[in-house]
Design a protein around this motif. Sequence first.
Motif, PDB file in Angstrom:
ATOM      1  N   GLN A   9      -1.415   6.886 -11.058  1.00 36.31           N
ATOM      2  CA  GLN A   9      -2.354   6.100 -10.262  1.00 36.31           C
ATOM      3  C   GLN A   9      -1.929   4.624 -10.223  1.00 36.31           C
ATOM      4  OE1 GLN A   9      -6.346   6.149 -11.810  1.00 36.31           O
ATOM      5  NE2 GLN A   9      -7.231   5.934  -9.766  1.00 36.31           N
ATOM      6  N   LYS A  12       1.252   4.172  -7.951  1.00 41.80           N
ATOM      7  CA  LYS A  12       1.150   4.589  -6.558  1.00 41.80           C
ATOM      8  C   LYS A  12       1.462   3.406  -5.638  1.00 41.80           C
ATOM      9  CE  LYS A  12      -1.645   7.268  -3.512  1.00 41.80           C
ATOM     10  NZ  LYS A  12      -2.456   8.457  -3.576  1.00 41.80           N
ATOM     11  N   GLY A  13       2.415   3.625  -4.750  1.00 38.11           N
ATOM     12  CA  GLY A  13       2.846   2.578  -3.839  1.00 38.11           C
ATOM     13  C   GLY A  13       4.031   1.774  -4.370  1.00 38.11           C
ATOM     14  N   HIS A  14       4.404   2.022  -5.613  1.00 33.98           N
ATOM     15  CA  HIS A  14       5.515   1.297  -6.240  1.00 33.98           C
ATOM     16  C   HIS A  14       6.542   2.275  -6.801  1.00 33.98           C
ATOM     17  CE1 HIS A  14       3.174  -2.375  -5.916  1.00 33.98           C
ATOM     18  NE2 HIS A  14       2.156  -1.713  -6.421  1.00 33.98           N
ATOM     19  N   GLU A  15       6.736   3.379  -6.112  1.00 35.34           N
ATOM     20  CA  GLU A  15       7.628   4.429  -6.602  1.00 35.34           C
ATOM     21  C   GLU A  15       9.067   3.947  -6.748  1.00 35.34           C
ATOM     22  OE1 GLU A  15       5.510   4.893  -4.025  1.00 35.34           O
ATOM     23  OE2 GLU A  15       4.086   6.351  -4.809  1.00 35.34           O
ATOM     24  N   ASP A  16       9.505   3.082  -5.829  1.00 40.17           N
ATOM     25  CA  ASP A  16      10.885   2.598  -5.906  1.00 40.17           C
ATOM     26  C   ASP A  16      11.097   1.743  -7.159  1.00 40.17           C
ATOM     27  OD1 ASP A  16       9.156   0.702  -4.790  1.00 40.17           O
ATOM     28  OD2 ASP A  16      10.760  -0.284  -3.661  1.00 40.17           O
ATOM     29  N   GLY A  58      11.303   6.523   1.525  1.00 38.65           N
ATOM     30  CA  GLY A  58      10.198   5.719   1.995  1.00 38.65           C
ATOM     31  C   GLY A  58      10.126   5.728   3.512  1.00 38.65           C
TER      32      GLY A  58
END
Length: 67
Positions: A9, A12-16, A58
């Motif tokens: 959680q 999320k949004g920072h996978e790279d 992405g």
Amino acid sequence: MSVMDKLKQMLKGHEDQASKGVDKGGDMIDDRTQGKYKGHVDTAQDKLKDQFGGDQPGPGQNPPPAS
């Protein structure tokens, strides 16, 4: 809620960035162990990236070709 769920959680949004961190940590372990556990470290890196979604393309990126 498990610890892994909380981490997912938060990332999320920072996978790279998570993927880069996993790579950097694995490289550090390889350096300190002089590559003795390279196979184990690579497997752990792959599993963590799967958990965090780090190797998913992405927006605007092409997915890797299926083999």
